[in-house]
Design a protein around this motif. Structure first.
Motif, short mmCIF file in Angstrom:
data_model
loop_
_atom_site.label_atom_id
_atom_site.label_comp_id
_atom_site.label_asym_id
_atom_site.label_seq_id
_atom_site.Cartn_x
_atom_site.Cartn_y
_atom_site.Cartn_z
N ALA A 116 12.93 3.73 45.12
CA ALA A 116 12.14 3.11 46.19
C ALA A 116 12.72 3.58 47.51
CB ALA A 116 12.19 1.59 46.08
N ALA A 117 12.28 4.74 47.93
CA ALA A 117 12.82 5.36 49.15
C ALA A 117 11.73 6.15 49.84
CB ALA A 117 14.00 6.28 48.81
N ASP A 118 11.76 6.12 51.16
CA ASP A 118 10.84 6.91 51.97
C ASP A 118 11.43 8.27 52.31
OD1 ASP A 118 8.66 4.82 52.57
OD2 ASP A 118 10.51 3.77 53.11
N ALA A 119 12.76 8.38 52.24
CA ALA A 119 13.43 9.64 52.54
C ALA A 119 14.74 9.71 51.77
CB ALA A 119 13.70 9.77 54.04
N LEU A 120 15.12 10.92 51.39
CA LEU A 120 16.41 11.16 50.74
C LEU A 120 17.19 12.13 51.61
CD1 LEU A 120 15.24 11.77 47.04
CD2 LEU A 120 15.92 9.61 48.11
N VAL A 121 18.50 11.89 51.71
CA VAL A 121 19.37 12.73 52.53
C VAL A 121 20.58 13.13 51.69
CG1 VAL A 121 20.71 12.91 54.66
CG2 VAL A 121 18.65 11.50 54.62
N PHE A 122 20.90 14.44 51.69
CA PHE A 122 22.05 14.95 50.96
C PHE A 122 22.96 15.69 51.93
CE2 PHE A 122 18.33 15.42 48.00
CZ PHE A 122 18.61 14.29 47.22
N VAL A 123 24.24 15.30 51.96
CA VAL A 123 25.20 16.02 52.80
C VAL A 123 26.38 16.46 51.94
CG1 VAL A 123 24.56 14.94 54.99
CG2 VAL A 123 26.28 13.83 53.56
N GLY A 124 26.83 17.69 52.18
CA GLY A 124 27.95 18.24 51.41
C GLY A 124 27.66 18.22 49.92
N SER A 125 26.49 18.67 49.51
CA SER A 125 26.03 18.49 48.13
C SER A 125 26.41 19.65 47.22
CB SER A 125 24.52 18.32 48.12
OG SER A 125 24.04 18.23 46.79
N ALA B 47 25.39 16.47 62.77
CA ALA B 47 24.90 15.94 61.50
C ALA B 47 24.72 14.42 61.56
CB ALA B 47 25.86 16.30 60.37
N LEU B 48 25.58 13.74 62.32
CA LEU B 48 25.46 12.29 62.45
C LEU B 48 24.14 11.93 63.13
CD1 LEU B 48 26.66 9.47 62.14
CD2 LEU B 48 27.83 9.80 64.32
N ASP B 49 23.81 12.68 64.15
CA ASP B 49 22.54 12.48 64.83
C ASP B 49 21.37 12.77 63.88
OD1 ASP B 49 21.47 11.99 67.68
OD2 ASP B 49 20.34 13.75 67.04
N GLY B 50 21.51 13.80 63.07
CA GLY B 50 20.46 14.14 62.12
C GLY B 50 20.23 13.04 61.11
N MET B 51 21.32 12.48 60.55
CA MET B 51 21.18 11.39 59.58
C MET B 51 20.48 10.20 60.21
SD MET B 51 24.72 11.50 57.34
CE MET B 51 25.89 11.85 58.67
N ALA B 52 20.89 9.84 61.42
CA ALA B 52 20.30 8.68 62.09
C ALA B 52 18.82 8.89 62.36
CB ALA B 52 21.05 8.39 63.39
N ARG B 53 18.44 10.09 62.75
CA ARG B 53 17.02 10.35 63.04
C ARG B 53 16.16 10.26 61.78
NH1 ARG B 53 15.80 12.12 68.07
NH2 ARG B 53 17.59 12.56 69.43
N VAL B 54 16.71 10.69 60.65
CA VAL B 54 15.96 10.55 59.40
C VAL B 54 15.79 9.07 59.06
CG1 VAL B 54 15.94 11.02 56.93
CG2 VAL B 54 16.72 12.78 58.52
N VAL B 55 16.86 8.29 59.22
CA VAL B 55 16.79 6.85 58.94
C VAL B 55 15.71 6.19 59.80
CG1 VAL B 55 18.05 4.66 59.09
CG2 VAL B 55 19.19 6.71 58.18
N LEU B 56 15.62 6.61 61.06
CA LEU B 56 14.64 6.03 61.98
C LEU B 56 13.24 6.60 61.80
CD1 LEU B 56 16.83 6.06 65.20
CD2 LEU B 56 16.15 4.03 63.90
N GLY B 57 13.10 7.63 60.97
CA GLY B 57 11.79 8.24 60.79
C GLY B 57 11.40 9.17 61.91
N ARG B 58 12.42 9.73 62.57
CA ARG B 58 12.16 10.63 63.71
C ARG B 58 12.41 12.09 63.35
NH1 ARG B 58 14.29 7.57 69.17
NH2 ARG B 58 13.19 5.61 68.81
#
Length: 519
Positions: free
Chosen positions: A404-413, A508-519
């Protein structure tokens, strides 16, 4: 507007009553036992009944005190959001030439604002001020209503035993939620107070109730670890394995103490304890902010070596994403969850296999379904973020069970268990990844390839040279999710190594936050 910090501190003071209630309850139990050994007859029976009643009142006081803390913390969070929105409106007024008086009324500055643009600018600022004040007023009404209901319950009867029938472990969260909503408020409070083990572990029960139950169990969990520590310390270690066990328990106990301190602090945002297990290396599920109330929630799954000993460090990473979200979207309520409810690999040879990730898939699926089932109001935007081996956990859960997710984020995968983003059950444009240029995870190759090199008799230097050569897409667990052929989307990372994605200076921190916000 009022200062949110004052209300947060008041809530913490209420939560502090839990320890006092538990101590007094234990004293009553000891006192009753002493009475039974020295006193008999009708008067003794009457005294024992009264002591039992007093203990019952203390038992139900503890979750009530936690609930007051929750109400005041959520009120403070909404007031903080209203203040952020008001600050944004004031900043807009300053830049557009709109005046705001002490009563919140807006008007154009005749010197700075041309007549042709006055109406539109004044309307935009007025809407921002009105939105902030409306949010603050709604928060005040809600908090007052919840506290009034608590007060009325304390006078009329706080808790009543519910009818028989409890959901089994691993029950579908939607069914758990249906059962929970079918209970009366007094029956729910009874379950929290007298069956906290049940409430603490069931996905589909609201965050606030699970937090109360898990906090009530916190003392028992600490006692379990201390008992294990005492047993190990009581005998002379006979070898490296026992010494390692002693160090592991000591580390877990230190980690639990640090987590308990965070739970008891007035630090912002409030932490909600949604799961805790001290067996093995320990597990914890902790939310920063209430996911049931937030417009967006990120669930963070850490990777290799994660355990109770480092839970607060991992929680700090989730907090940094949340903090960056607040900077990018002032006034929006966002929550972050540390989901450390699986057995993370401790050694490289374990991390090279996917068994622990596959075992974690069903619990992560159920947890995310629970967040959907318990959310208040319109559905929140849900993001699931996996780091290192945690990205494989997220990928395996999405592939095998659905998330149940609108977005998935992978870092250092090291790969997420699939060859293409379309296999993860969310739109490929909502699958995001980032790998730092100097992340050692780039050295990973499919185990079969390494075995083939070994069979061919390649020297270590040749093998290392081949690992470093070229820009291959294959990792331990499938195609690199940052590769164009994977079909997802990427965001940049600076040179901060394998664990530096949360560094405040890393894009990358900014990138993660923008995905969380849907931006």
């Amino acid at each position: 507007m009022v200062d949110p910090a004052g209300w947060r501190a008041t809530g913490v003071a209420w939560a502090g009553l839990v320890g006092l209630a538990e101590r007094r309850s234990a004293e009553l139990v000891a006192g009753a036992a002493q009475l039974r050994s020295h006193w008999s007859g009708r008067a003794a029976a009457t005294a024992e009944v009264r002591l039992s009643e007093l203990r019952g009142e203390l038992v139900t006081l503890a979750p009530a005190a936690i609930e007051v803390d929750q109400v005041l913390a959520e009120f403070a969070a909404r007031v903080a959001a209203a203040r952020a929105r008001l600050a944004a409106a004031v900043e807009l007024a300053a830049t557009t030439g709109v005046l705001i008086d002490r009563r919140g009324r807006t008007s154009p500055d005749p010197v700075r604002l041309p007549a042709g643009r006055a109406d539109q600018a004044v309307a935009a600022v007025a809407a921002g001020v009105r939105d902030a004040l409306d949010l603050a007023a709604a928060a005040d009404r809600e908090a007052a209503g919840r506290l009034d209901r608590l007060s009325a319950a304390a006078e009329s009867g706080w808790a009543t035993r519910p009818p028989p029938g409890r959901p089994a472990a691993h029950t579908d969260p939607a069914l758990v939620g249906l059962w929970w909503r079918g209970l009366t408020p007094t029956e729910r409070r009874w379950l929290v107070a007298y069956e906290p083990e049940l409430v603490a572990r069931l996905d589909g029960i609201p965050v606030a109730d699970r937090d109360q139950a898990n906090r009530l169990l916190l003392g028992e969990r600490r006692a379990e670890l201390r008992e294990r520590w005492g047993q190990l310390l009581g005998r002379v270690p006979r070898g490296p394995a026992e010494l390692a066990g002693l160090r592991a328990v000591d580390a877990a106990l230190t980690g639990l103490d640090a987590l308990a301190a965070r739970l008891a602090s007035a630090e912002w945002p409030r932490a909600y304890l949604l799961g805790l297990d001290v067996a093995g290396e320990g597990r914890a599920v902790v939310a920063l902010g209430n996911p049931d109330r937030a417009a967006g929630t990120v669930t963070y799954v850490p990777g290799m070596t994660a355990g109770l000993d480092g839970a607060t460090d991992e929680l700090g990473r989730a907090a940094r994403v949340l903090s960056r979200c607040a900077e990018l979207a002032p006034g929006q309520e966002t929550a972050a969850v540390l989901w450390l409810d699986y057995d993370a690999p401790d050694f490289l040879h374990e991390a090279a296999r996917d068994g622990q990730a596959r075992a974690a898939g069903e619990p992560l699926h159920r947890f995310q379904e629970g967040l959907r089932a318990t959310h208040d109001g319109p559905p929140a935007r849900q993001t699931v973020l996996g780091h290192s081996y945690g990205s494989l956990v997220v990928g395996a859960a999405a592939r095998d069970h659905g998330l149940a997710a609108d977005a998935l984020v992978f870092v250092g995968s090291p790969g997420v268990g699939v060859a293409h983003a379309s296999e993860l059950g969310v739109p490929p444009e909502q699958v995001w990844a980032s790998t730092a240029p100097d992340d050692v995870i780039r050295l990973t190759r499919p185990p079969g390839e390494l075995a083939r090199q070994a069979v061919l008799g390649a020297s270590p230097l040749v093998t290392v040279g081949e690992l470093l050569a070229g820009d291959r897409d294959e990792r331990w667990f499938g195609r690199d999710p940052t590769a164009s052929a994977f079909g997802g989307r990427t965001f940049p990372s600076g040179r901060y190594g394998h664990t530096g994605y949360w560094d405040p200076a890393n894009p990358a921190l900014d990138g993660m936050a923008r995905v969380v916000l849907g931006r």
